[in-house]
Design a protein around this motif. Structure first.
Motif, PDB file in Angstrom:
ATOM      1  N   VAL A   1       0.934  -0.909  -0.154  1.00 43.76           N
ATOM      2  CA  VAL A   1      -0.044  -0.073  -0.085  1.00 43.76           C
ATOM      3  C   VAL A   1       0.474   1.009   0.177  1.00 43.76           C
ATOM      4  O   VAL A   1       2.357   1.931   1.246  1.00 43.76           O
TER       5      VAL A   1
ATOM      6  N   PHE B   1      -6.951   4.049   5.656  1.00 39.14           N
ATOM      7  CA  PHE B   1      -8.300   3.652   5.400  1.00 39.14           C
ATOM      8  C   PHE B   1      -9.509   4.013   5.708  1.00 39.14           C
ATOM      9  O   PHE B   1     -10.112   4.258   5.310  1.00 39.14           O
TER      10      PHE B   1
ATOM     11  N   VAL C   1      -7.653  -0.913  -1.061  1.00 42.02           N
ATOM     12  CA  VAL C   1      -6.974   0.268  -1.199  1.00 42.02           C
ATOM     13  C   VAL C   1      -7.159   1.287  -2.509  1.00 42.02           C
ATOM     14  O   VAL C   1      -7.560   1.950  -2.836  1.00 42.02           O
TER      15      VAL C   1
END
Ligand code: TRP
Length: 453
Positions: A22, A180, A261
């Protein structure tokens, strides 16, 4: 190897792996590549590539790393019995490590610059701000972009220098979940903006007439890039993994978080693109021209903006760290350098080769419009050491595990310590046939149509 660092726990490893995955790949690259490649069809191709190429290759890389406890070059050297051609594949991964670190830090520097602008209130209460203009001015200042590039390289080096556990795990543990949560809130704001529907349609309703080889290469490149595959990051991270860990399960969670994501970021950016009257195919500047307006359109936008940019910077750092870690581990393992020397040398080289990339968005006319080539240096670098080199790396990982080292040996490594590997047969099929053949066909097709056509 008693002195080799290792992850402190199972969740520690999944978080570090997810921290590597991520990053700007999901938040900056996924939206603009989706925008440039026709939206929903691209998203489907991306998901297919994640499942059929990305996940199996991730299992393969982690397994190779854990088995040998080595960096990519050392790993290929050991398992191939010193064959030069396999060492060269490891060498390509190292080269990707240097170059991706170099250009990725440029973009991370832009984010730092945008944090500064946001914190200074430059996006507060400004009606009709031309965000394209703001961006163009920002990236065409050579001092700003090269300073920010250096800053990111310095911060990354500092974390990598502290070593695996202290540096990397700590950053991932607390801040990724927070990132998130912010993404979800921003997505809610974006999809409820007036004018969001067109963006949502673009993002969700596939138009299969847009399907083509170039786009599938981009989807494959995006899948590998955002899952940190094809340059030995997962080999190196696997080398710090204990035998107790269940590799297929960890790889599943990392893949799952990354996809989540990416898809959520799409819901933040795509509706905002149409709501703000921007162009889906804006290229690398997409999130920078869209996000400031989104923050401007929401209550508490100032705090959201500052918080969001801080979290992207941290997400980017947990990724740059995992990129720098590959060449650093190589010099430490194979050349017996100290960690400090290895990190310093890689950082300096990456700064030097990254500078033309930093200057390629307007700061230098030469690098922005390469004479006789008609494109900028950054685009060349991020295509060559992004889509292309990662696909080649992943192709050879699949061939190596599937046909040279062997699926049986890999399965033994995965099942050591009594771990179960329920999808062994499916994985073997994907890694021997599906992944390498798909990569090969996509490449052959693109070379056929673009280079020879
Ligand atoms: N996956 C990271 C991101 O999406 C970037 C990254 C880290 C990476 N390690 C890598 C990309 C190895 C390619 C190869 O931001």
């Amino acid at each position: 190897m008693a002195t080799r660092g290792s992850w402190s726990s199972k969740t520690g490893f999944i978080l570090a792996g997810a921290g590597s995955a991520v990053g700007l790949g999901a938040i900056w690259r996924f939206p603009y590549v989706t925008g440039a490649n026709g939206g929903a069809v691209f998203v489907i191709a991306f998901l297919v590539c994640c499942f059929f190429i990305g996940y199996p290759v991730m299992v393969a890389e982690l397994t190779l790393g854990r088995n040998t406890e080595k960096n990519p070059v050392g790993m290929f050297n050991k398992l191939s019995g010193g064959k030069l051609r396999w060492k060269l594949v490891g060498g390509l991964m190292l080269l990707s490590g240097f170059t991706i670190f170099a250009w990725y830090s440029v973009i991370a520097g832009w984010v730092v610059g945008y944090l500064y602008k946001t914190a200074m209130g430059q996006f507060q209460n400004v009606q009709n701000l031309d965000t394209n203009q703001v961006f163009a001015e920002f990236v065409s200042n050579p001092l700003t972009v090269t300073f920010l590039h250096a800053l990111v390289i310095f911060m990354t080096s500092f974390v990598v220098y502290r070593g695996v556990k202290g540096g990397i795990e700590l950053l991932s543990k607390w801040l990724m979940p927070l990132l998130f949560v912010l993404l979800i809130l921003l997505a809610i704001r974006s999809v409820t903006l007036p004018g969001a529907t067109e963006g949502l349609r673009f993002y969700l309703m596939p138009d299969f007439s847009k399907l083509n080889g170039q786009m599938i290469l981009a989807a494959m490149g995006q899948a590998l890039f955002s899952l940190s595959l094809g340059m030995g990051t997962m080999i190196t991270y696997g080398s710090y993994l204990s035998k107790r860990e269940n590799i297929p399960a960890s790889a599943f969670w990392i893949t799952f978080f990354e996809i989540l994501v990416c898809l959520t970021t799409g819901f933040v950016i795509m509706p905002a693109v149409s709501a703000m009257g921007k162009d889906f195919a804006s290229g690398p500047e997409l999130i920078f021209v869209v996000l400031p307006s989104v923050f401007g359109e929401m209550p508490g936008g100032y705090l959201f903006g500052v918080g969001f940019f801080i979290l992207i910077i941290i997400a980017a750092l947990t990724s740059t760290v995992s990129i720098l870690e590959v060449p650093a581990a190589y010099f430490v393992d194979e050349k017996n350098w100290t960690r400090k020397k290895a990190v310093t040398v890689v950082a300096v080289v990456a700064y030097v080769i990254g500078t033309p990339a930093a200057m390629a968005s307007g700061a230098s006319e030469f690098w922005t419009n390469l004479p006789g080539i008609g494109t900028d240096f950054f685009t060349i670098m991020s295509t060559a050491f992004g889509d292309v080199s990662l696909s080649i790396g992943a192709f050879f990982v699949a061939i190596f595990v599937g046909w040279h080292w062997g699926v049986g040996r890999a399965a033994d490594e995965i099942e050591s310590n009594g771990n179960s590997f329920a999808i062994k047969r499916i994985w073997g099929f994907l890694i021997r046939y599906v992944a390498p053949i798909t990569i090969f066909i996509v490449f052959a097709h693109v070379i056929w149509t673009q280079v020879l056509g």
